[in-house]
Each structure stands twice: as C-alpha cells, then as structure tokens.
Design an enzyme around this catalytic site. Structure first.
Site, short mmCIF file in Angstrom:
data_model
loop_
_atom_site.label_atom_id
_atom_site.label_comp_id
_atom_site.label_asym_id
_atom_site.label_seq_id
_atom_site.Cartn_x
_atom_site.Cartn_y
_atom_site.Cartn_z
N ARG A 79 13.16 -9.91 -3.55
CA ARG A 79 13.06 -9.50 -2.13
C ARG A 79 12.78 -8.01 -1.97
O ARG A 79 13.15 -7.41 -0.96
CB ARG A 79 14.30 -9.91 -1.35
CG ARG A 79 14.51 -11.41 -1.31
CD ARG A 79 15.44 -11.83 -0.20
NE ARG A 79 15.55 -13.27 -0.19
CZ ARG A 79 16.40 -13.96 -0.94
NH1 ARG A 79 17.22 -13.34 -1.76
NH2 ARG A 79 16.43 -15.27 -0.87
N LYS A 130 0.37 -1.11 2.94
CA LYS A 130 -0.27 -2.43 2.98
C LYS A 130 -0.43 -2.92 1.54
O LYS A 130 -1.01 -2.22 0.71
CB LYS A 130 -1.64 -2.35 3.65
CG LYS A 130 -1.58 -2.35 5.16
CD LYS A 130 -2.98 -2.53 5.74
CE LYS A 130 -2.94 -2.53 7.25
NZ LYS A 130 -4.29 -2.55 7.83
N GLU A 176 -14.71 6.04 2.69
CA GLU A 176 -13.42 6.08 3.40
C GLU A 176 -13.07 7.51 3.83
O GLU A 176 -12.45 7.71 4.86
CB GLU A 176 -12.30 5.53 2.51
CG GLU A 176 -12.42 4.06 2.15
CD GLU A 176 -11.91 3.11 3.24
OE1 GLU A 176 -11.52 3.58 4.32
OE2 GLU A 176 -11.93 1.88 3.00
N LYS A 221 -4.02 9.75 7.69
CA LYS A 221 -3.53 8.38 7.55
C LYS A 221 -2.02 8.34 7.79
O LYS A 221 -1.51 7.46 8.48
CB LYS A 221 -3.87 7.82 6.17
CG LYS A 221 -3.27 6.44 5.98
CD LYS A 221 -4.06 5.52 5.14
CE LYS A 221 -3.51 4.11 5.27
NZ LYS A 221 -4.13 3.15 4.39
N GLU A 278 0.64 -1.94 12.35
CA GLU A 278 -0.63 -2.20 13.02
C GLU A 278 -0.52 -3.05 14.28
O GLU A 278 -1.16 -4.09 14.41
CB GLU A 278 -1.64 -2.82 12.03
CG GLU A 278 -3.08 -2.65 12.52
CD GLU A 278 -4.12 -2.95 11.45
OE1 GLU A 278 -4.01 -2.41 10.34
OE2 GLU A 278 -5.04 -3.72 11.75
N ARG A 326 -3.02 1.86 14.40
CA ARG A 326 -3.38 1.78 12.97
C ARG A 326 -4.73 1.09 12.78
O ARG A 326 -5.42 1.34 11.79
CB ARG A 326 -2.28 1.06 12.17
CG ARG A 326 -2.57 1.10 10.68
CD ARG A 326 -1.38 0.75 9.82
NE ARG A 326 -1.78 0.76 8.43
CZ ARG A 326 -0.95 0.79 7.40
NH1 ARG A 326 0.36 0.81 7.61
NH2 ARG A 326 -1.41 0.80 6.16
N ASN A 384 -9.52 1.04 10.60
CA ASN A 384 -10.51 0.01 10.26
C ASN A 384 -11.88 0.31 10.84
O ASN A 384 -12.72 -0.59 10.94
CB ASN A 384 -10.02 -1.37 10.73
CG ASN A 384 -8.85 -1.83 9.90
OD1 ASN A 384 -8.82 -1.65 8.70
ND2 ASN A 384 -7.86 -2.41 10.57
N HIS A 413 -14.93 -1.39 9.46
CA HIS A 413 -14.50 -2.51 8.61
C HIS A 413 -14.90 -3.88 9.15
O HIS A 413 -14.98 -4.83 8.38
CB HIS A 413 -12.98 -2.45 8.39
CG HIS A 413 -12.56 -1.39 7.41
ND1 HIS A 413 -12.79 -0.05 7.61
CD2 HIS A 413 -11.93 -1.48 6.20
CE1 HIS A 413 -12.31 0.64 6.59
NE2 HIS A 413 -11.79 -0.20 5.72
N HIS A 421 -16.53 -6.11 6.44
CA HIS A 421 -15.98 -7.38 5.93
C HIS A 421 -17.04 -8.48 5.98
O HIS A 421 -17.12 -9.30 5.07
CB HIS A 421 -14.73 -7.77 6.71
CG HIS A 421 -13.55 -6.90 6.37
ND1 HIS A 421 -12.48 -6.72 7.20
CD2 HIS A 421 -13.29 -6.14 5.27
CE1 HIS A 421 -11.61 -5.89 6.64
NE2 HIS A 421 -12.09 -5.52 5.47
N HIS A 461 -16.70 -1.97 -1.62
CA HIS A 461 -16.01 -1.91 -0.32
C HIS A 461 -16.32 -0.61 0.43
O HIS A 461 -16.68 -0.63 1.62
CB HIS A 461 -14.50 -2.07 -0.53
CG HIS A 461 -13.72 -1.89 0.75
ND1 HIS A 461 -13.77 -2.81 1.78
CD2 HIS A 461 -12.93 -0.88 1.18
CE1 HIS A 461 -13.01 -2.39 2.78
NE2 HIS A 461 -12.50 -1.22 2.45
N1 GLY Z 1 -6.71 0.51 5.11
C1 GLY Z 1 -6.30 0.46 6.43
C2 GLY Z 1 -4.82 0.60 6.61
O1 GLY Z 1 -4.12 0.95 5.68
O2 GLY Z 1 -4.32 0.35 7.68
#
Ligand code: GLY
Length: 380
Positions: free
Chosen positions: A131, A153, A195, A237, A247, A251, A255, A258, A262, A276
C-alpha cells in the site's frame, strides 16, 4: 558523508505538498553523489532497490552503485527491457514480485533510475507495494527530468491506451543530473525539448523568449543553460502540481499539445516513428493553430511556435512523421481515449498568446477536423 550540501553545488526546487513535500535537485554529477542525497531519507537499514532498464544500466548503473556504496548503502538492482513496451502489466508484475522477493519493507526506498518508462513503472510499483513504499526518482532523460519524474503521476499502459492504469504517488526526492543528458542521442534530447518549450508556451512568455535565444546553445551542450531550463521547467511544474495535485483543474495545462500528441502516437503505434516529446512539439504547434483558427490568438503565435521548433531542428509538422497517417476524422476518433475526456467531451488546452493557455471543452469538432485536414494536406 550524509550532508548533500557538503558534496557539491546544485539547484533545488522544493515541492511543498505538506507531508508529501520533497526536493527536486538539479545539477551536474548528482549520480556520483547520490548516496549522500539519499542517505538522509533512510533509517538504520541502509539499502535501496533500484529499478532500471538495459540502456541506462549499461551506461550508468555502476556509477550509481559506487556512489551509494560510498555512503554505506547496499544496492539491489533489477534491469528491465528498455522501451515503452515495458510499461505493461507483465513487467509491473516482474518488478513488484522482485521487490517482494527482496523483502522490501514500508520504510525502504525504491529508486527509479531511467527515463519516463522506468519512472512511471517503478513509481507505480512503489505505490501499490504494501500500500505504498517510498521512492526516489533519478531521471536520465530530458523528458523525465522536466516532466514525468516530478508531480507523482505513476502508471503503466493498457492495451487500450497510454497511462490508463496508475496512481498518484509522490517521490521522496528527485535527482536531476544534467550530466547524463550528454549520453542521449540528439533525437532523444530534442524529443525531451518538446516538453521544455511547452512550459514557455503554457505559462511563461519570458521563458519562451529565453528559449528562442538560447535553445540552440542548450541543445549543443551548454550545461549552464541546460540547468537553467530544467530548473525553470520543474519550478513551473511544481507550482502547478501544488495548486492541483490530482488534476481537477489547472494541472491539465501541462497537457498542452497532448490531445493531438496522443492521437498521433496511437496512429503511429507508439513506435519509433514518433517519440512522445516529438508528438508534444507537433501537438503544441497544432494547438496554437487551432487557437488561431478559433480567433483566440493571432496567426503570429502558431507561426512563432513552428519557427522555434524548426530552429531547434525537431519535428513540428505532420509532414515530419514518416509513413502513412489516418485521415482527420480517424485522428479525432483516436483522441476519444484521452484521459482529458469528461462526460464524453474532449478537452483541449488552447492559447490566447505565447505563455497564456487555458483548458476548454468548448471546441467544435469540425474546426479540429479542418486544422488536421490542412496539416495533413501539407504532407502532399
Ligand atoms: N505530464 C503531465 C502531468 O504530470 O500532469
């Protein structure tokens, strides 16, 4: 030696998330002093469990092991295959079972030593093992240093889409050693740059100005400029993650580019045809084109985005992607699996100007189609 300040100079971005707060340290040679940085996180049991991939292990694992041993830390390491295909259930099982076999306890530390694939997989393994065990990110690609290693993430891909299985699990420390960027291929470095420029576009026009002036020197190897750019991107960031960790709102700005990316990655089979970060760069150019088409920003803005990407000699147009692409309708259909879909509505990050972006679901499908049709037409 356990005081990292005594070891060398480095820049720090603190991510103030209460009891999950951590430092991101940025500098040259941080892998060679990793033990001194990690030791203060440990209790009496001084051992770490490193997850890495074949490429990074060949280049840097001995250096990391020596650095950890110097601080009295024993290392067990598991080397997984390099590449996006590793972000799957099967390799996650390999990693988690290996950690269990090695009797990793709640208080132990897992080290994610690699690019975005290893960082995401190792972070997710750490999130679900017992956990949640602590983990340290040592990102070795530019993309991982400025984006995926920070913010918590973690996850793997489903056969039905990228990053669909995962958890938020913040690292305890991130060590971004810019020295390792010198071992990247120019293509991988420039993909990571996709990025970096995104941060200027999404929220800091002055940073984008700086990148226009300094990007080529940074790509050519200027270390001070690399440290500055990595730190600025991470700072931006961190600010966004602190405002919106899971998010629910802001947040999603991260993206930018993106939604298009994607779809293009899915259309090219997540293959070497499009990395990417290259997809992010092309996606940013398309997001600005879409914004101009909707009358949100001037036509100069998308022209400026594309001019900078061209100056950096990285991909910026659909014509830069080799091989066949599906038509515009099919590309928009591929966007439907995007995690930004809410109540069936696709959300885009659009822009009012360079450095001024926002999230919206209010984008007519036919305008997206027309932007893509024009972009596909330039492929001839
Ligand atoms: N890569 C986008 C984020 O970390 O929210």
């Amino acid at each position: 030696m356990t005081d990292p300040d005594a070891v060398q100079e480095f820049e720090t971005v603190h991510v103030p998330l209460g009891d999950r707060a951590y430092d991101v340290r940025i500098g040259e040679g941080l892998i060679t002093t990793a033990g001194a940085h990690i030791a203060p996180l440990m209790g009496r049991k001084k051992s770490v469990f490193v997850l890495t991939d074949t490429n990074v292990a060949g280049l840097h694992l001995d250096t990391l092991k020596t650095a950890l041993a110097t601080a009295g830390i024993a290392t067990e390491a598991l080397t997984l295959p390099a590449g996006e295909a590793t972000k799957c259930w099967a390799q996650l099982e390999v990693a988690v079972e290996w950690l269990i076999e090695n009797r990793v306890e709640r208080g132990d530390i897992v080290v994610a030593f690699g690019g975005g694939v290893i960082g995401d997989l190792a972070g997710f393994a750490a999130a679900i093992l017992r956990r949640g065990v602590r983990f340290v990110q040592i990102p070795t690609s530019l993309l991982a240093q400025v984006d995926s290693s920070v913010g918590g993430k973690t996850g793997i891909n489903s056969p039905r889409g990228k990053n669909l299985i995962g958890a938020f699990h913040q690292p305890s420390l991130v060590l971004a050693d810019v020295s390792v960027l010198g071992t990247l291929t120019p293509r991988d470095f420039l993909a990571g740059y996709g990025e970096v420029q995104k941060y200027g576009l999404l929220g800091d026009a002055a940073f984008f100005d700086w990148l226009e002036a300094n990007g080529p020197a940074l790509a050519a190897g200027d270390v001070a400029k690399r440290i500055y750019a990595v730190k600025r991107a991470i700072q931006m960031k961190a600010d966004i993650v602190v405002r919106d960790e899971t998010e629910q709102g802001d947040r999603a700005l991260l993206n930018l580019g993106h939604t298009f990316c994607h779809a293009l990655e899915a259309a090219t089979g997540y293959s070497d045809r499009l990395l990417h970060g290259e997809g992010v760069a092309i996606g940013c150019a398309l997001a600005y084109e879409l914004s101009a088409r909707l009358g949100l920003c001037s036509q100069e803005a998308p022209s400026r985005v594309r001019a900078h990407l061209k100056d950096m000699k990285t991909k910026c147009d659909l014509s830069d992607i080799a091989g066949e692409l599906p038509d515009a309708e099919a590309l928009v259909d591929l966007m439907a699996q995007d995690k930004k879909v809410i109540d069936g509505q696709l959300r885009f990050i659009l822009a009012r100007d360079i450095g001024d972006s926002f999230v919206t679901a209010d984008v007519p499908r036919d305008v997206v189609i027309s932007v893509l049709e024009d972009a596909l037409r330039t492929r001839g």
